[in-house]
Write a protein that holds these residues in place. Structure first.
Motif, PDB file in Angstrom:
ATOM      1  N   THR A   1       0.988  29.271  24.073  1.00 11.98           N
ATOM      2  CA  THR A   1      -0.017  30.049  23.352  1.00 11.98           C
ATOM      3  C   THR A   1       0.603  30.644  22.092  1.00 11.98           C
ATOM      4  OG1 THR A   1       0.499  32.125  24.488  1.00 11.98           O
ATOM      5  CG2 THR A   1      -1.173  30.673  25.506  1.00 11.98           C
ATOM      6  N   GLN A   2      -0.260  30.999  21.159  1.00 10.74           N
ATOM      7  CA  GLN A   2       0.222  31.647  19.941  1.00 10.74           C
ATOM      8  C   GLN A   2       0.936  32.950  20.289  1.00 10.74           C
ATOM      9  OE1 GLN A   2      -3.215  30.064  16.908  1.00 10.74           O
ATOM     10  NE2 GLN A   2      -2.622  32.161  16.728  1.00 10.74           N
TER      11      GLN A   2
ATOM     12  N   HIS B   1      -4.121  27.549  22.656  1.00 11.62           N
ATOM     13  CA  HIS B   1      -3.001  26.736  23.122  1.00 11.62           C
ATOM     14  C   HIS B   1      -2.650  25.757  22.007  1.00 11.62           C
ATOM     15  CE1 HIS B   1      -3.171  28.160  27.274  1.00 11.62           C
ATOM     16  NE2 HIS B   1      -4.477  28.203  27.101  1.00 11.62           N
ATOM     17  N   LEU B   2      -1.360  25.534  21.808  1.00 12.94           N
ATOM     18  CA  LEU B   2      -0.885  24.701  20.707  1.00 12.94           C
ATOM     19  C   LEU B   2      -0.246  23.426  21.245  1.00 12.94           C
ATOM     20  CD1 LEU B   2       0.863  27.566  18.699  1.00 12.94           C
ATOM     21  CD2 LEU B   2      -1.502  26.787  18.504  1.00 12.94           C
TER      22      LEU B   2
ATOM     23  N   ASP C   1     -11.077  29.828  29.566  1.00  8.92           N
ATOM     24  CA  ASP C   1     -11.320  31.069  30.302  1.00  8.92           C
ATOM     25  C   ASP C   1     -11.239  32.319  29.430  1.00  8.92           C
ATOM     26  OD1 ASP C   1     -11.632  29.627  32.689  1.00  8.92           O
ATOM     27  OD2 ASP C   1      -9.454  29.645  33.029  1.00  8.92           O
ATOM     28  N   ASP C   2     -10.582  32.198  28.281  1.00 11.58           N
ATOM     29  CA  ASP C   2     -10.431  33.350  27.388  1.00 11.58           C
ATOM     30  C   ASP C   2     -10.372  32.831  25.955  1.00 11.58           C
ATOM     31  OD1 ASP C   2      -9.711  35.584  25.907  1.00 11.58           O
ATOM     32  OD2 ASP C   2      -8.225  36.270  27.378  1.00 11.58           O
TER      33      ASP C   2
END
Length: 148
Positions: free
Chosen positions: A48-49, A89-90, A83-84
């Motif tokens: 994730t970032q 996601h990268l 879900d959020d």
């Protein structure tokens, strides 16, 4: 005894490294500022970032800008978490994956230059010392944050 101030030499070493990378990466279409994010995405597809920001010591805005520039260059794909929706996601693209051997060769070349004339023991010692200094600074920054 004269004071030893390694931060100056470390800073100069960093700038020389950035210049080295800029020259070698430009023909690949990769900018030097994109390299840390690209390498993290290579190593941890789907990261994730936020995790990248914490792991590399970047602020969230810098990470978002670099991710956007990699996306615009066709080297990164962002997927919103189902879900959020605040989480991205990268993932490396096919083009990024095809460049990976060349990018890693540039990194290896830099280290070959850095380590020229050093023994394996000297390289290990230098690495351990720099890692300890990095932890010292990280711990100090954490202490400062927690005291506020």
């Amino acid at each position: 005894m004269k004071k030893v101030r390694l931060n100056r030499d470390i800073s100069i070493l960093y700038r020389y490294g950035q210049r080295f990378f800029a020259c070698r990466l430009a023909p690949l279409g990769v900018e030097v500022g994109q390299l840390p994010v690209l390498m993290q995405v290579y190593q941890m597809p789907g990261t994730t970032q936020d995790a990248l920001s914490v792991g590399r010591g970047f602020d969230k805005g810098t990470t978002a800008r670099v991710a956007k520039s990699l996306e615009d260059a066709g080297l990164l794909r962002r997927e919103t978490d189902p879900d959020d929706r605040r989480i991205n996601h990268l993932y490396p693209t096919g083009r990024a994956l095809s460049l990976r051997p060349q990018v890693e060769a540039v990194i290896d070349e830099l280290h070959g230059v850095l380590y020229r004339g050093l023994s394996g023991e000297e390289i290990a010692q230098a690495s351990a010392l720099v890692a300890r200094m990095r932890r010292n600074l990280a711990d100090e920054i954490d202490r400062q944050r927690s005291s506020k």
